[in-house]
Scaffold this motif. Structure first.
Motif, short mmCIF file in Angstrom:
data_model
loop_
_atom_site.label_atom_id
_atom_site.label_comp_id
_atom_site.label_asym_id
_atom_site.label_seq_id
_atom_site.Cartn_x
_atom_site.Cartn_y
_atom_site.Cartn_z
N TRP A 218 0.80 -1.18 0.16
CA TRP A 218 0.05 -0.01 -0.12
C TRP A 218 0.98 1.32 0.00
O TRP A 218 2.15 1.26 0.47
CB TRP A 218 -0.83 -0.13 1.31
CG TRP A 218 -1.92 -1.18 1.44
CD1 TRP A 218 -1.88 -2.00 1.92
CD2 TRP A 218 -3.07 -1.08 0.66
NE1 TRP A 218 -2.69 -2.81 1.98
CE2 TRP A 218 -3.80 -2.11 0.88
CE3 TRP A 218 -3.84 -0.08 -0.01
CZ2 TRP A 218 -5.05 -2.51 0.78
CZ3 TRP A 218 -5.25 -0.41 -0.40
CH2 TRP A 218 -5.70 -1.81 0.10
N GLN A 219 0.49 2.24 -0.35
CA GLN A 219 1.11 3.58 -0.61
C GLN A 219 1.17 4.03 0.75
O GLN A 219 2.01 4.83 1.35
CB GLN A 219 0.41 4.55 -1.29
CG GLN A 219 0.54 4.36 -2.88
CD GLN A 219 -0.15 5.05 -3.92
OE1 GLN A 219 -0.92 6.16 -3.57
NE2 GLN A 219 -0.13 5.12 -4.99
N SER A 220 0.02 3.81 1.80
CA SER A 220 0.04 4.20 3.10
C SER A 220 -0.88 3.30 3.96
O SER A 220 -1.64 2.58 3.51
CB SER A 220 -0.69 5.69 3.19
OG SER A 220 -2.06 5.81 2.73
N ARG A 221 -0.69 3.62 5.16
CA ARG A 221 -1.67 2.89 6.19
C ARG A 221 -2.99 3.28 6.09
O ARG A 221 -4.03 2.42 6.32
CB ARG A 221 -0.98 3.14 7.74
CG ARG A 221 -1.80 2.75 8.91
CD ARG A 221 -1.81 1.11 8.85
NE ARG A 221 -2.65 0.56 9.79
CZ ARG A 221 -2.16 -0.09 11.13
NH1 ARG A 221 -0.83 -0.11 11.43
NH2 ARG A 221 -3.19 -0.49 11.90
N GLU A 222 -3.33 4.51 5.89
CA GLU A 222 -4.82 5.07 5.64
C GLU A 222 -5.32 4.31 4.59
O GLU A 222 -6.59 3.96 4.56
CB GLU A 222 -4.59 6.47 5.49
CG GLU A 222 -4.21 7.34 6.50
CD GLU A 222 -2.64 7.41 7.11
OE1 GLU A 222 -1.83 7.17 5.87
OE2 GLU A 222 -2.25 7.81 8.09
N ASP A 223 -4.53 4.30 3.54
CA ASP A 223 -5.03 3.28 2.31
C ASP A 223 -5.58 2.00 2.54
O ASP A 223 -6.70 1.41 2.32
CB ASP A 223 -3.98 3.28 1.23
CG ASP A 223 -3.97 4.91 0.62
OD1 ASP A 223 -4.87 5.47 0.37
OD2 ASP A 223 -2.78 5.01 0.11
N ALA A 224 -4.49 1.29 3.22
CA ALA A 224 -4.84 -0.09 3.94
C ALA A 224 -6.14 -0.03 4.49
O ALA A 224 -6.77 -0.85 4.49
CB ALA A 224 -3.58 -0.45 4.57
N ASP A 225 -5.98 0.87 5.61
CA ASP A 225 -7.08 0.68 6.64
C ASP A 225 -8.68 0.98 6.11
O ASP A 225 -9.48 0.44 6.36
CB ASP A 225 -6.73 1.80 7.73
CG ASP A 225 -6.03 1.61 8.65
OD1 ASP A 225 -5.50 0.15 8.78
OD2 ASP A 225 -5.29 2.27 9.54
N ARG A 226 -8.61 1.71 4.80
CA ARG A 226 -9.89 1.81 4.20
C ARG A 226 -10.44 0.40 3.70
O ARG A 226 -11.54 0.26 3.44
CB ARG A 226 -9.82 2.78 3.14
CG ARG A 226 -9.80 4.17 3.42
CD ARG A 226 -10.15 5.19 2.14
NE ARG A 226 -8.98 5.21 1.32
CZ ARG A 226 -7.73 5.87 1.38
NH1 ARG A 226 -7.68 6.60 2.40
NH2 ARG A 226 -6.88 5.71 0.51
N LEU A 227 -9.55 -0.76 3.64
CA LEU A 227 -9.89 -1.75 2.97
C LEU A 227 -10.38 -2.78 4.00
O LEU A 227 -11.53 -3.70 4.05
CB LEU A 227 -8.88 -2.57 1.97
CG LEU A 227 -9.45 -4.02 1.70
CD1 LEU A 227 -10.41 -3.88 0.66
CD2 LEU A 227 -8.03 -4.64 0.93
N TYR A 228 -9.59 -2.81 5.10
CA TYR A 228 -9.83 -3.79 5.98
C TYR A 228 -10.82 -3.46 7.23
O TYR A 228 -10.53 -3.17 8.37
CB TYR A 228 -8.48 -3.92 7.15
CG TYR A 228 -7.36 -4.41 5.86
CD1 TYR A 228 -7.39 -5.42 5.01
CD2 TYR A 228 -6.12 -3.76 5.76
CE1 TYR A 228 -6.57 -5.83 3.91
CE2 TYR A 228 -5.16 -3.97 4.87
CZ TYR A 228 -5.24 -5.07 4.14
OH TYR A 228 -4.39 -5.30 3.12
#
Length: 104
Positions: free
Chosen positions: A56-66
């Motif tokens: 992921w580009q960022s943790r925020e991007d990842a957190d939007r999925l999980y």
């Protein structure tokens, strides 16, 4: 960048061919996902555990999925709760594009 390793046990072992078919059925869901650079699906050699490695580009991007909905999807599709491991990823060597990618 952030790497997330998602792992889940399977209710019964599956073959590589079965895994391929299942993974191909969900792969389109991840195309064009904001912030997702790359996803790898994996299957343990004994066929009892599967998962994905996400860059992921960022943790925020990842957190939007999980989300809770995503976790419910994984439970419904594979029969167990996913376990997530987050890793900082400061540098990636990409031999396909011949690049070295670094977080600012």
């Amino acid at each position: 960048m952030i790497t997330v390793i998602v792992e889940f046990g399977l209710p019964q072992p599956i073959s590589s061919q079965e895994a391929r078919e299942i993974f191909l059925s969900t792969a389109p869901k991840y195309q064009g996902l904001p912030g997702l650079i790359r996803k790898y699906y994996f299957l343990f050699p004994d066929g009892t555990t599967a998962g994905g490695v996400y860059l992921w580009q960022s943790r925020e991007d990842a957190d939007r999925l999980y989300t809770d909905e995503w976790r419910a999807f994984v439970r419904g599709k594979y029969g167990s709760e996913p376990v997530l491991k987050y890793l900082e990823t400061p540098v990636v060597v990409d031999n396909v594009s011949n690049e070295i990618i670094s977080s600012p």
